[in-house]
Each structure stands twice: as C-alpha cells, then as structure tokens.
Design an enzyme around this catalytic site. Sequence first.
Site, PDB file in Angstrom:
ATOM      1  N   SER A  43       0.844  -1.193   0.000  1.00  0.00           N
ATOM      2  CA  SER A  43       0.000   0.000   0.000  1.00  0.00           C
ATOM      3  C   SER A  43       0.876   1.238   0.000  1.00  0.00           C
ATOM      4  CB  SER A  43      -0.890   0.013   1.246  1.00  0.00           C
ATOM      5  OG  SER A  43      -1.573   1.249   1.372  1.00  0.00           O
ATOM      6  N   TYR A  52      -2.510  -0.319  10.502  1.00  0.00           N
ATOM      7  CA  TYR A  52      -2.534  -0.676   9.088  1.00  0.00           C
ATOM      8  C   TYR A  52      -1.258  -0.217   8.396  1.00  0.00           C
ATOM      9  CZ  TYR A  52      -4.187  -1.032   4.252  1.00  0.00           C
ATOM     10  OH  TYR A  52      -4.329  -1.348   2.923  1.00  0.00           O
TER      11      TYR A  52
END
Length: 680
Positions: free
Chosen positions: A557, A570
């Site tokens: 990501s 995250y």
Amino acid sequence: MTTTPPGVADLLERSNRLGADPRNTNYAGGNTSAKGTGIDPVTDTDVELLWVKGSGGDLGTLTENGLAVLRLDRMRALVDAYPGVDREDEMVAAFDYCLHGKGGAAPSIDTAMHGLVDAPHVDHLHPDSGIALATAADGEALTRECFGDRVVWVPWRRPGFQLGLDIAAIAADNPQAIGCVLGGHGITAWGATSKECEANSLEIIRTAERFLAERGDPEPFGAIVDGFEALPEDERHERAAALAPVIRGLASTDKPQVGHFTDSDVVLDFVAREKLAPLAALGTSCPDHFLRTKVRPLVLDVAPSAPLDEAVARLRELHTAYREDYAVYYERHADADTPPMRGADPAIVLVPGVGMFSFGKDKQTARVAGEFYVNAINVMRGAEAVSSYAPIPEKEKFRIEYWALEEAKLARMPAPKPLATRVALVTGAASGIGRATAQRLAAEGACVVVADLNADAAAETAHELGGGDVAVPVTVDVTDEEQIAAAFAEAARAFGGVDLVVNNAGLSISKPLLETTTRDWDLQHDVMARGSFLVSREAARVMTAQGLGGDIVYIASKNGVFAGPNNVAYGSTKADQAHQVRLLAAELGEHGIRVNGVNPDGVVRGSGIFAGGWGAQRAAVYGVPEEELGAFYAQRTLLKREVLPEHVANAVFALTAGDLSHTTGLHIPVDAGVAAAFLR
C-alpha cells in the site's frame, strides 16, 4: 437466415450422443459423417455432398461449424489422382479442392474413409473395447469369434487415403457387414440412415464389451505386488502433493507444463500389478492415445512406503534415463525429413500407491492426457484378458508422432498467451483487488487457485473464471499455517504446483493511536504481515522443489510509505510487507524467484475491506460522505483519477508476464500520483 439440413441435424445429434459417453470414444477422438444433397451455388443444381467432422474438435460438443463440407464427385475423383501410399500425405491438401462453398472446418486425415465408403452415414470411433480387440496379438481371430462375419478385420494402416480405400473395398466385398475393427486403431461402422449407423456403432462397442467381460481373465494384469498397494486416501493425497512439484519440474525440463493428478481406481489397480512395468514399456497403440501420452510413460519403481527423499532421488534418476531413451528413440527412426525433436520429457508419470501425473500445455491438455492413458489402461486390460497386448510397432508410432501433417497442425495453433503454463495462487481472491487480479491472470492464460476466507465467494469466483480447467477454489485463513499448507497442496494436485503467488489478503481498522487496541494491532499484523510471511514461505518451498523459478507479488500500500492519519496499525503492517519484499527478493533470487510489490492508493470500488467498515472509518477521518470517498481520493492525486481493482491487477500482470524478467525487489505505485508516497 440459413437452416441446418435435416441430414446434418441428425448427424450432429448422433455425434453428440456418441461423444457424450466415454465408452464410445475418447475426448476429441473419432469422427462422423453424412452424405446428402445440396445446391451448387453456381449452377443452381443439386450436388452430392459429404458433411464430416473436421480436424480437431470433439464429437460430444460438435456443432455445424465443426463440419467440413465437400463435394463427393470431386472427392471420389481423387481416387484416380492418388499417387500411392508413399505420397498419400499430399491428399490432405487435395481435399481443399473438393470443398463446397467455403467448406466449413478443415478436413481431417480421416476424410477419405468417410467419403469413399459407399454408405450414407459413417462413424469412426475409438472405444476401449474395440481397441482392445484391435491391439490383441490375435485380434483378427478374436474379431471373427466375437462378431462372426458381421464385423470385418482391417489390418493396421496409418490413417490416410489408403486406409479409406482399404475400408471402402472391404465394405464393398462384405455387404453383410455393419462395420470393421481397424487393427491397432479403433472401429468404423456404417448405415443407410443416421439411426442405423449409430445403432451399428453401439452394437459393435457393446458386443465387444460383453465378449471381453465374459471370455476374459478376471485379473489380466497379474497379482498385486506386495507393498505396492494404494496408500489410504489421506496419505495418498499428501504424498501426491509432495511429489507433484518435483515431477512437474522434471516434466518441464524442455518447456513449462501444467500438471494433473489422477488416483482413480483404474489407475491405482494398474500401478499395483505385476505386469505394470512390461505393459507400460510397450506404450499405447491408438494414435489418438500416444499423440497425447507420449510413446510410453515414466514409471516410478519404488514402494509407496519409501521415504520421500528416496522417491525423489529415484524420480530424478529415472527422468534422466527417460530423456536419454527418448533421444535414442528419436535418432533410431528420424530421417532427413523428420521435424526436430519436440521434447524428451514424459507426459505421463505413474507412481505406485499414489496415482498418475499427466502434463500438457494447459490444464485441459494435461487432464485429457491422463484420460487417454486411462483409456490405454482399459485397452491393455481388455487385450490381456483375452490374448496378449500387442500395440503397433514403435516405428509406426514414431511416423505418426512426427508426421508432417501433425507438425502442420501444431503450427496452425494460436500463439500461447503470456501466462500460459503458469499456476497462480491469489489470496483474498474473491473480492476487490484479489478478484480483479485472478480475473486478469486467468484471462492471460494462467491457471488460478482462488484462495479466500469466504468459501462460497471463492467457489463462485473460480466458477466465473472457467471452472476446474482454469481455476479451483480453496478456503484459507492466512493466519493458519495448516490451512496455507493445505491450499498449496490442493494447488499441487490440481495443477502440479505453483509459479506465481499474490499476497493480497487483508483487512483494515482505522483508529487514532490512543483508541487502537492490542487486538486491532494483532489482527492486522496477523493477517497481513504474518499471513504474507506464511504464504511466501510455503510458496518458496513449492517453487524450490519445482526448480522453475517463480514470482511472489505483495499487494502492499502507499500507506507503507505515506504517514496517513489514524492509521498506525494498518500503515505499520503494510511497511512490514514492503520490507518483506526486499528481504525475500535478496534471499530467493538464487532460486530464480522474483519478489516484487504493488503500492495502491485506496481502492474503494469492489473492495471487501472498504465495504467491511474501513470505508466509513476513512470517510469520517476525511469528513466526506462514504459514497464519495473514491472521488475524494482521486482529487488528492496528481492525475485526479480513481484507482480501481483492475489497475492494480494490471501492475501484477506487468510484473509477472515476462517483460520485467530481470526485476526483483521493486515496488510499483498504483496510486494515480500521491506525491507524499513517492519512493525514495
């Protein structure tokens, strides 16, 4: 709008019925025909026509587009132009000058058989029972005993124009006959109507089946060898999964192959019997069989209880010997006009106690090769039950395997897709990025293992991709080592191994630091950091066993680089994944395994993560309605474009399709340009 002539409709219905029953003929084997009247488009007069199954295709699924259409007057005139058996291959090209109109499908080598036999309807089939008689040492006498004068023996001759002449002459000389057994090959039947022809075909097949069952030895393969009995199912499947990547790697020495595993009762019985080695060494006989199974299989000769490393070492020895023997076989029969050797690896590997591994350019080809060898086992059983198995001579097999017509047929096949022969396992593949990635990889020729926590969604996705010849579903919690190992074992049994792994499974919980619990932290790290580590570790085991290199791609990501708000758990786990890419690229490079990553921006559309609450959480952080979150993300990028699942899938394809063959340890941003996430 054109309508199908009644005789052609009857032909197609007959073909589909015959082809739907494997007792009648093997997949893509045999051909059927009908003669009738059509209109000459030039003279507007009636002309006699032949409709016959064209080259390729399958009787069970035959449609009108799969028929070749020829003028009978021109085809029969070829008899006078026939230059003799030494030049009969030229006759296939001559069929093109007999086509009616556009002619439909390409005429096959068996067209002469159908056109020259003086009957309105003709079937040529490859039933196991008929081939058993055709390959028996005293097949001619057995045919007479089985059928009397109702079915006539035709000595072996390679398919072609001369065989058509032979059958036509025998049919003319034996008006009482309904068909013939072709030595070493199959059966041909004829009739005045489509119904009669089908009935005659089935009479020959069923009569042969009864004859073999009633007259035959109940144990034609000899006794079961002590210690070579089938392993219990769980042990058998575990052993198959361990051996499959090794065997696939060996079978891919000359060119990559996809595998298929079979442990049917027919196979397990054959590989346990005394006569396994001598019968396997004789090879298959019917041309349709050995064109797909190679001249003979490789047979592992160690007991199923032997240690795995001992079995693997013996497989490597036997594979070396197999390749040497095949090269000698080629040199023994090749001449100046023979096409180059296509490859010396086995297409069939028999493992006592475990089953059969078959290989091909794709899953369907590998599966069909295995089905054909099961046909061959049935043929050998039938022949040995009433006589002894005596296939056609090796030189005849070589002439067909390296036939110029077969070479031309191979040359007409379309170029393989970029990911053909590659097996991909995608985690989190039932939604969002994972689903789009699975779709793209399958569209580019890969076989795909659809791994997801949601079993129903995984099964639905695999079905949409094309079912078992393209994709299989596996239920996987990537935090569970045993489930991951089971998923790779299923991939090995389904396709022979794994070449391409996409670590995509994930979830996200968006909270400020002080509200992030240890459970929030542990859950995200267990699924993504730990999960991708476990998947990559199992992937490395399989890939190194195969020895074919491979690709591991992490869907990381931009949050692994960009410090976004309320995102500590995250972002941290994505940074962990990003560094795993670098670490594994450095460690696995010596095995030819490339490890790369993709860094998407927020992918909202179709995302299971966003639909599961992450979207609402992030929308609240940024103060926008949830339904506008994708547009919000787009506006903060340099390109002002929303990132969709297929954009990430495009990056996975770019990394794995071959053009970046020398790239490893790379992260590709797919974020439409987030300056804060630029890699430095």
